[in-house]
Design a protein around this motif. Sequence first.
Motif, PDB file in Angstrom:
ATOM      1  N   HIS A  14       0.880  -1.057   0.128  1.00 51.00           N
ATOM      2  CA  HIS A  14      -0.269  -0.055   0.125  1.00 51.00           C
ATOM      3  C   HIS A  14       0.884   1.211  -0.152  1.00 51.00           C
ATOM      4  O   HIS A  14       0.693   2.141  -0.791  1.00 51.00           O
ATOM      5  CB  HIS A  14      -0.980   0.023   1.295  1.00 51.00           C
ATOM      6  N   ARG A  74      -4.609 -10.416  -2.578  1.00 48.87           N
ATOM      7  CA  ARG A  74      -3.998  -9.246  -2.335  1.00 48.87           C
ATOM      8  C   ARG A  74      -4.272  -8.797  -0.847  1.00 48.87           C
ATOM      9  O   ARG A  74      -5.555  -8.751  -0.468  1.00 48.87           O
ATOM     10  CB  ARG A  74      -4.362  -8.160  -3.160  1.00 48.87           C
ATOM     11  N   LEU A  78      -5.643  -3.346  -1.689  1.00 46.83           N
ATOM     12  CA  LEU A  78      -4.853  -2.929  -2.760  1.00 46.83           C
ATOM     13  C   LEU A  78      -5.101  -2.865  -4.146  1.00 46.83           C
ATOM     14  O   LEU A  78      -4.599  -2.148  -5.116  1.00 46.83           O
ATOM     15  CB  LEU A  78      -3.457  -4.088  -2.503  1.00 46.83           C
ATOM     16  N   ASP A  81      -6.032   0.590  -4.662  1.00 42.31           N
ATOM     17  CA  ASP A  81      -4.699   1.400  -4.806  1.00 42.31           C
ATOM     18  C   ASP A  81      -4.194   1.143  -6.041  1.00 42.31           C
ATOM     19  O   ASP A  81      -3.670   2.301  -6.726  1.00 42.31           O
ATOM     20  CB  ASP A  81      -3.719   1.228  -3.617  1.00 42.31           C
TER      21      ASP A  81
END
Length: 127
Positions: A14, A74, A78, A81
Amino acid sequence: MAGSLREQLGTGAHFRVRVTVIGALVSVLPLIAIAVVLPDGGRKTLFWIYWAGLTACLLHLLWILIQHPTPSRRPPLLTRDLAMGWALLVPSLLTSFWPGIIGAPLFTVLVGSTWVAEKIRNRSVTP
């Protein structure tokens, strides 16, 4: 306060994704300010250096996606992001960097297609 900036950016993948995207977006402002005062030869060199940085940002996001190929494996959020990689389109447009203009939206499509592919795969596995 909500905590330090480091805590707000998260940890691990992240942090790396968020810093990559934010860094590319913020760095275009000083680039434009410096480019205004430089002569043509220096401006061309400055833009080539910035374009190399944008390429590195796109490759870094791709590397993180390769490390976490399936959305179910994940870390939480994520995928969101990584999908923010489309934001690299803004500095690419401002600096006329055509690989970034094409690559940033394609990267987001790639992130979305991993999610769709996993949903299709999971649907075909369940009876």
